[in-house]
Motif scaffolding. Sequence first.
Motif, PDB file in Angstrom:
ATOM      1  N   ALA A 143       0.726  -0.742  -0.236  1.00 31.86           N
ATOM      2  CA  ALA A 143       0.218  -0.406   0.101  1.00 31.86           C
ATOM      3  C   ALA A 143       0.462   1.152  -0.301  1.00 31.86           C
ATOM      4  CB  ALA A 143      -1.025  -0.543   1.252  1.00 31.86           C
ATOM      5  N   MET A 144       1.884   0.772   1.057  1.00 31.43           N
ATOM      6  CA  MET A 144       2.945   2.669   0.963  1.00 31.43           C
ATOM      7  C   MET A 144       3.566   2.542   0.039  1.00 31.43           C
ATOM      8  SD  MET A 144       4.739   1.427   4.499  1.00 31.43           S
ATOM      9  CE  MET A 144       5.970   2.896   4.450  1.00 31.43           C
ATOM     10  N   GLN A 145       4.079   1.680  -1.035  1.00 33.53           N
ATOM     11  CA  GLN A 145       4.359   1.762  -2.511  1.00 33.53           C
ATOM     12  C   GLN A 145       3.493   2.313  -3.802  1.00 33.53           C
ATOM     13  OE1 GLN A 145       7.468   1.462  -2.422  1.00 33.53           O
ATOM     14  NE2 GLN A 145       7.256   0.599  -0.708  1.00 33.53           N
ATOM     15  N   VAL A 146       2.104   1.959  -3.457  1.00 34.56           N
ATOM     16  CA  VAL A 146       2.141   2.593  -4.355  1.00 34.56           C
ATOM     17  C   VAL A 146       0.615   4.086  -4.747  1.00 34.56           C
ATOM     18  CG1 VAL A 146      -1.548   2.082  -4.763  1.00 34.56           C
ATOM     19  CG2 VAL A 146      -0.205   0.545  -4.256  1.00 34.56           C
ATOM     20  N   VAL A 147       0.884   4.485  -2.945  1.00 38.98           N
ATOM     21  CA  VAL A 147       0.782   6.186  -3.012  1.00 38.98           C
ATOM     22  C   VAL A 147       2.128   6.977  -2.980  1.00 38.98           C
ATOM     23  CG1 VAL A 147      -1.444   5.738  -1.446  1.00 38.98           C
ATOM     24  CG2 VAL A 147       1.167   5.624  -0.739  1.00 38.98           C
ATOM     25  N   THR A 148       3.492   5.858  -2.954  1.00 36.88           N
ATOM     26  CA  THR A 148       4.254   6.823  -2.924  1.00 36.88           C
ATOM     27  C   THR A 148       4.636   6.652  -4.589  1.00 36.88           C
ATOM     28  OG1 THR A 148       5.021   6.235  -0.864  1.00 36.88           O
ATOM     29  CG2 THR A 148       7.022   6.873  -2.003  1.00 36.88           C
ATOM     30  N   MET A 152      11.007   8.744  -4.361  1.00 36.33           N
ATOM     31  CA  MET A 152      10.791   8.738  -2.781  1.00 36.33           C
ATOM     32  C   MET A 152      10.562   7.422  -2.023  1.00 36.33           C
ATOM     33  SD  MET A 152       8.268  12.385  -2.088  1.00 36.33           S
ATOM     34  CE  MET A 152       8.401  13.827  -3.334  1.00 36.33           C
ATOM     35  N   ARG A 153      10.032   6.387  -2.672  1.00 34.96           N
ATOM     36  CA  ARG A 153       9.882   5.067  -2.105  1.00 34.96           C
ATOM     37  C   ARG A 153      11.472   4.648  -0.716  1.00 34.96           C
ATOM     38  NH1 ARG A 153       7.128   1.845  -6.988  1.00 34.96           N
ATOM     39  NH2 ARG A 153       4.801   2.300  -6.865  1.00 34.96           N
ATOM     40  N   ALA A 154      12.778   4.692  -1.693  1.00 31.43           N
ATOM     41  CA  ALA A 154      13.257   4.342  -0.409  1.00 31.43           C
ATOM     42  C   ALA A 154      13.778   5.740   1.050  1.00 31.43           C
ATOM     43  CB  ALA A 154      15.492   4.614  -0.933  1.00 31.43           C
ATOM     44  N   GLN A 155      13.432   6.813   0.789  1.00 28.26           N
ATOM     45  CA  GLN A 155      13.258   7.186   2.016  1.00 28.26           C
ATOM     46  C   GLN A 155      11.625   7.210   3.475  1.00 28.26           C
ATOM     47  OE1 GLN A 155      13.834   8.666  -1.048  1.00 28.26           O
ATOM     48  NE2 GLN A 155      14.878  10.809  -1.285  1.00 28.26           N
ATOM     49  N   VAL A 156      10.686   6.943   1.704  1.00 26.02           N
ATOM     50  CA  VAL A 156       9.110   7.064   2.735  1.00 26.02           C
ATOM     51  C   VAL A 156       9.804   5.103   3.284  1.00 26.02           C
ATOM     52  CG1 VAL A 156       6.893   6.394   2.570  1.00 26.02           C
ATOM     53  CG2 VAL A 156       8.200   8.751   1.604  1.00 26.02           C
ATOM     54  N   ASN A 157      10.344   3.962   2.539  1.00 27.76           N
ATOM     55  CA  ASN A 157      10.571   3.238   3.532  1.00 27.76           C
ATOM     56  C   ASN A 157      11.161   2.834   4.849  1.00 27.76           C
ATOM     57  OD1 ASN A 157       8.900   1.504   1.953  1.00 27.76           O
ATOM     58  ND2 ASN A 157      10.559   1.290   0.539  1.00 27.76           N
ATOM     59  N   ALA A 158      12.249   4.350   4.634  1.00 28.73           N
ATOM     60  CA  ALA A 158      13.635   4.166   5.616  1.00 28.73           C
ATOM     61  C   ALA A 158      12.492   4.582   7.000  1.00 28.73           C
ATOM     62  CB  ALA A 158      14.390   5.298   4.860  1.00 28.73           C
ATOM     63  N   GLY A 217      -8.160   3.321  -0.876  1.00 23.99           N
ATOM     64  CA  GLY A 217      -9.283   3.075  -2.104  1.00 23.99           C
ATOM     65  C   GLY A 217      -8.074   3.966  -3.316  1.00 23.99           C
ATOM     66  N   ARG A 218      -9.378   5.577  -3.424  1.00 25.09           N
ATOM     67  CA  ARG A 218      -9.146   6.146  -4.215  1.00 25.09           C
ATOM     68  C   ARG A 218      -7.998   6.756  -4.703  1.00 25.09           C
ATOM     69  NH1 ARG A 218     -12.412   8.881   0.067  1.00 25.09           N
ATOM     70  NH2 ARG A 218      -9.952  10.494   0.602  1.00 25.09           N
ATOM     71  N   ALA A 219      -6.644   6.538  -3.434  1.00 24.37           N
ATOM     72  CA  ALA A 219      -5.472   6.604  -4.555  1.00 24.37           C
ATOM     73  C   ALA A 219      -5.156   4.985  -5.034  1.00 24.37           C
ATOM     74  CB  ALA A 219      -4.490   7.236  -3.466  1.00 24.37           C
ATOM     75  N   TYR A 220      -5.453   3.893  -4.938  1.00 24.05           N
ATOM     76  CA  TYR A 220      -5.606   3.462  -6.099  1.00 24.05           C
ATOM     77  C   TYR A 220      -6.090   3.005  -7.104  1.00 24.05           C
ATOM     78  CZ  TYR A 220      -4.851  -2.151  -7.253  1.00 24.05           C
ATOM     79  OH  TYR A 220      -4.181  -3.006  -8.322  1.00 24.05           O
ATOM     80  N   ARG A 221      -7.135   3.841  -7.142  1.00 26.29           N
ATOM     81  CA  ARG A 221      -7.770   3.574  -8.517  1.00 26.29           C
ATOM     82  C   ARG A 221      -7.807   4.595  -9.046  1.00 26.29           C
ATOM     83  NH1 ARG A 221     -12.244   4.512  -5.513  1.00 26.29           N
ATOM     84  NH2 ARG A 221     -12.350   6.567  -6.146  1.00 26.29           N
ATOM     85  N   GLU A 222      -6.490   5.726  -8.714  1.00 27.97           N
ATOM     86  CA  GLU A 222      -6.684   6.744  -9.528  1.00 27.97           C
ATOM     87  C   GLU A 222      -4.969   6.287 -10.156  1.00 27.97           C
ATOM     88  OE1 GLU A 222      -6.303   9.968  -7.076  1.00 27.97           O
ATOM     89  OE2 GLU A 222      -8.016  10.460  -6.667  1.00 27.97           O
ATOM     90  N   SER A 223      -3.965   5.283  -9.419  1.00 24.57           N
ATOM     91  CA  SER A 223      -3.064   5.021  -9.960  1.00 24.57           C
ATOM     92  C   SER A 223      -3.334   3.988 -11.617  1.00 24.57           C
ATOM     93  CB  SER A 223      -2.268   4.364  -9.220  1.00 24.57           C
ATOM     94  OG  SER A 223      -1.214   3.587  -9.569  1.00 24.57           O
ATOM     95  N   VAL A 224      -3.881   3.364 -10.798  1.00 19.86           N
ATOM     96  CA  VAL A 224      -4.328   2.357 -11.817  1.00 19.86           C
ATOM     97  C   VAL A 224      -5.036   3.304 -13.307  1.00 19.86           C
ATOM     98  CG1 VAL A 224      -6.316   0.420 -12.820  1.00 19.86           C
ATOM     99  CG2 VAL A 224      -5.170   0.331 -10.842  1.00 19.86           C
ATOM    100  N   GLU A 225      -6.223   4.080 -13.236  1.00 20.91           N
ATOM    101  CA  GLU A 225      -6.693   4.842 -14.227  1.00 20.91           C
ATOM    102  C   GLU A 225      -5.517   5.797 -14.641  1.00 20.91           C
ATOM    103  OE1 GLU A 225      -9.753   6.789 -12.142  1.00 20.91           O
ATOM    104  OE2 GLU A 225     -10.891   5.780 -12.644  1.00 20.91           O
ATOM    105  N   ALA A 226      -4.649   6.045 -13.686  1.00 21.57           N
ATOM    106  CA  ALA A 226      -3.087   6.710 -14.771  1.00 21.57           C
ATOM    107  C   ALA A 226      -2.609   6.090 -15.949  1.00 21.57           C
ATOM    108  CB  ALA A 226      -2.415   7.716 -14.023  1.00 21.57           C
TER     109      ALA A 226
END
Length: 228
Positions: A143-148, A152-158, A217-226
């Motif tokens: 879920a974190m990877q989807v919205v990041t 920035m994923r390395a920093q957010v994961n850290a 859920g909204r972020a995932y849907r927007e990612s799929v649509e994009a």
Amino acid sequence: TKKGSVPVKEVAGFLFKSRASPVLVPILLAAAVGQIESVGIGSWRPVFYERTYGWTPAEFAPIMGTANLIIAPLALIGGAWLTERMHKSGRHDANMRVVLWANIIGLPLAVLGPLMPTFWLALVLSLASLALVIGSAPAVLAAMQVVTPNEMRAQVNALYMLTVSVLGQGLGPTVVALVTDFVFQSEADLRYAMVLVAAVANPIALVLVWISVKPYGRAYRESVEADA
């Protein structure tokens, strides 16, 4: 900053001021609170088994070790299967929905576990709670990877690992010890300190996860649509 890296200020702005904030901030807070409970109680469980049921580490450690070897892969497979099945059914919030249900089911297990009349019942409930944590962990990271954004994923994961290790694992054992010493004021009441910590921490983590479900859920849907 090095080429390709993202300034810390930009990462902080993304974390607290972007559309991903309603997802990432609750996830990070829930992870910290959840670790205070799970690691804090887990670190005291050997002492609890000995004080409450008379089982020494030499007696229960082989049982727990064998059980963990079996439960961990099954929980990971089961969690991944459930998440994938929910995705295929059209649930855009599948990852966080799995985490939510894991927290809902895990709450009574964590609270009731230390109150069980026998070692075996307490062990079964603790292992069931552990299975839920392990099974839902990949869903949180996904879920974190989807919205990041990628950069920035390395920093957010850290930051996630820092939150879990410093706040969760650092405070957890101390919180249980302080509750035992200053609230119940008796080593024999360790089980009640564990119950109190679980009864406070788990509902907080549950609410934080629940808050993140719809925004995710909204972020995932927007990612799929994009991507489409």
